[in-house]
Design a protein around this motif. Structure first.
Motif, mmCIF file in Angstrom:
data_model
loop_
_atom_site.group_PDB
_atom_site.id
_atom_site.type_symbol
_atom_site.label_atom_id
_atom_site.label_comp_id
_atom_site.label_asym_id
_atom_site.label_seq_id
_atom_site.Cartn_x
_atom_site.Cartn_y
_atom_site.Cartn_z
ATOM 1 N N THR A 49 -28.539 64.193 60.277
ATOM 2 C CA THR A 49 -27.514 64.352 59.259
ATOM 3 C C THR A 49 -26.223 64.619 60.011
ATOM 4 N N VAL A 50 -25.195 63.805 59.746
ATOM 5 C CA VAL A 50 -23.938 63.922 60.483
ATOM 6 C C VAL A 50 -22.774 63.986 59.513
ATOM 7 N N GLU A 51 -21.695 64.633 59.964
ATOM 8 C CA GLU A 51 -20.452 64.641 59.202
ATOM 9 C C GLU A 51 -19.476 63.695 59.880
ATOM 10 N N VAL A 52 -18.944 62.759 59.114
ATOM 11 C CA VAL A 52 -17.959 61.820 59.645
ATOM 12 C C VAL A 52 -16.657 62.584 59.881
ATOM 13 N N LEU A 53 -16.185 62.555 61.121
ATOM 14 C CA LEU A 53 -14.930 63.227 61.458
ATOM 15 C C LEU A 53 -13.750 62.266 61.384
ATOM 16 N N ARG A 54 -13.943 61.053 61.909
ATOM 17 C CA ARG A 54 -12.865 60.062 61.893
ATOM 18 C C ARG A 54 -13.456 58.661 61.893
ATOM 19 N N PRO A 55 -13.226 57.916 60.818
ATOM 20 C CA PRO A 55 -13.753 56.548 60.763
ATOM 21 C C PRO A 55 -12.836 55.563 61.497
ATOM 22 N N PHE A 56 -13.454 54.562 62.139
ATOM 23 C CA PHE A 56 -12.704 53.481 62.785
ATOM 24 C C PHE A 56 -13.095 52.121 62.212
ATOM 25 N N SER A 57 -14.234 52.061 61.539
ATOM 26 C CA SER A 57 -14.649 50.869 60.791
ATOM 27 C C SER A 57 -15.782 51.282 59.866
ATOM 28 N N GLY A 58 -15.984 50.505 58.822
ATOM 29 C CA GLY A 58 -17.101 50.759 57.930
ATOM 30 C C GLY A 58 -16.699 51.349 56.595
ATOM 31 N N ASN A 59 -17.700 51.870 55.896
ATOM 32 C CA ASN A 59 -17.529 52.314 54.521
ATOM 33 C C ASN A 59 -17.518 53.817 54.330
ATOM 34 N N HIS A 60 -17.427 54.569 55.396
ATOM 35 C CA HIS A 60 -17.500 56.025 55.263
ATOM 36 C C HIS A 60 -16.157 56.661 55.583
ATOM 37 N N ASP A 61 -15.863 57.725 54.857
ATOM 38 C CA ASP A 61 -14.591 58.419 54.993
ATOM 39 C C ASP A 61 -14.760 59.736 55.739
ATOM 40 N N ARG A 124 -7.368 49.689 66.157
ATOM 41 C CA ARG A 124 -8.167 48.914 65.196
ATOM 42 C C ARG A 124 -7.630 49.096 63.782
ATOM 43 N N MET A 125 -7.764 48.059 62.978
ATOM 44 C CA MET A 125 -7.404 48.140 61.560
ATOM 45 C C MET A 125 -8.666 48.418 60.762
ATOM 46 N N TRP A 126 -8.516 49.204 59.708
ATOM 47 C CA TRP A 126 -9.624 49.450 58.801
ATOM 48 C C TRP A 126 -9.087 49.663 57.402
ATOM 49 N N PHE A 127 -9.962 49.488 56.411
ATOM 50 C CA PHE A 127 -9.562 49.596 55.012
ATOM 51 C C PHE A 127 -9.628 51.050 54.577
ATOM 52 N N ASP A 128 -8.480 51.589 54.197
ATOM 53 C CA ASP A 128 -8.391 52.966 53.711
ATOM 54 C C ASP A 128 -8.630 52.949 52.211
ATOM 55 N N LYS A 129 -9.795 53.449 51.789
ATOM 56 C CA LYS A 129 -10.154 53.416 50.365
ATOM 57 C C LYS A 129 -9.191 54.234 49.510
ATOM 58 N N GLU A 130 -8.660 55.315 50.079
ATOM 59 C CA GLU A 130 -7.753 56.174 49.311
ATOM 60 C C GLU A 130 -6.470 55.440 48.921
ATOM 61 N N SER A 131 -5.873 54.724 49.884
ATOM 62 C CA SER A 131 -4.626 54.006 49.601
ATOM 63 C C SER A 131 -4.880 52.573 49.136
ATOM 64 N N GLY A 132 -6.074 52.038 49.430
ATOM 65 C CA GLY A 132 -6.400 50.680 49.028
ATOM 66 C C GLY A 132 -5.782 49.602 49.891
ATOM 67 N N VAL A 133 -5.367 49.960 51.113
ATOM 68 C CA VAL A 133 -4.749 48.975 52.003
ATOM 69 C C VAL A 133 -5.329 49.078 53.412
ATOM 70 N N LEU A 134 -5.109 48.017 54.196
ATOM 71 C CA LEU A 134 -5.488 48.045 55.603
ATOM 72 C C LEU A 134 -4.477 48.902 56.356
ATOM 73 N N VAL A 135 -4.978 49.779 57.222
ATOM 74 C CA VAL A 135 -4.125 50.640 58.029
ATOM 75 C C VAL A 135 -4.599 50.587 59.475
ATOM 76 N N CYS A 136 -3.751 51.010 60.367
ATOM 77 C CA CYS A 136 -4.130 51.133 61.776
ATOM 78 C C CYS A 136 -4.702 52.530 61.988
ATOM 79 N N ALA A 137 -5.719 52.623 62.814
ATOM 80 C CA ALA A 137 -6.390 53.904 63.039
ATOM 81 C C ALA A 137 -5.463 54.953 63.637
ATOM 82 N N ASP A 138 -4.362 54.519 64.276
ATOM 83 C CA ASP A 138 -3.417 55.487 64.840
ATOM 84 C C ASP A 138 -2.452 56.037 63.796
#
Length: 185
Positions: A49-61, A124-138
């Motif tokens: 069981t893990v807690e996601v600290l920072r996503p870089f790709s995928g469906n988890h926040d 890397r770019m990933w989809f930010d579910k909160e804002s609904g847009v692609l963002v850069c991980a930085d």
């Protein structure tokens, strides 16, 4: 899915290509840093069981708690994780929603990641579910380019070109094993 090379090895031994961050990121469904909260051995598998600290790709926040499964045996490419440690995980999501990892992926303690690893992840770019847009991980917004970077760049050694809009209009070239070639950064 992680690439597993079919190389002659002693019976029962795990065999795969040396893990690279680029290949593991490209071939996994989810890449993120996580803290290992608990582990439970179930038959031939270990369920973390893990807690996601920072996503870089995928469906988890950030803040999600997810289940990550690995084979129990190192001979079956099982990945051992230590409780209360932070790791970079490159995982694949199973139909059940459980993530799976193995020793063929670039799964490392966060403290072992070097500057090149962080530069790759943060670009890397990933989809930010909160804002609904692609963002850069930085945290920056992707660059708006007049033309697709792969349409105006060339690399004869590459089998794949990917356009990356984080930090500029970048054409990223990779060989068949997802190793970067013709790097211009």
């Amino acid at each position: 899915t992680a690439a597993i090379a079919l190389v002659p090895t002693p019976a029962g031994a795990c065999s795969c290509l040396e893990p690279s961050l680029s290949r593991s990121w490209h071939e996994s469904s989810d890449t993120f840093t996580a803290e290992i909260l608990s582990k439970n051995v179930i038959d031939e598998h270990v369920m973390y069981t893990v807690e996601v600290l920072r996503p870089f790709s995928g469906n988890h926040d950030e803040g999600d708690t997810v289940q990550v499964r690995s084979a129990r045996s190192e001979a079956s490419c099982g990945q051992r994780l230590t409780l209360n440690r932070r790791y970079l995980l490159t995982a694949d999501e199973l139909r059940s929603g459980v993530l799976t990892i193995n020793s063929c992926g670039y799964n490392r303690p966060v403290r072992d990641l070097d500057k090149d690893d962080w530069n790759f992840l943060l670009s890397r770019m990933w989809f930010d579910k909160e804002s609904g847009v692609l963002v850069c991980a930085d945290g920056t917004e992707p660059t708006s380019c007049a033309v697709d970077p792969c349409e105006v760049a060339d690399c004869r050694w590459a089998t794949t070109c990917e356009s990356n809009y984080c930090g500029g209009c970048n054409a990223e070239f990779y060989d068949e094993k997802w190793n970067a070639v013709c790097e211009s950064r």
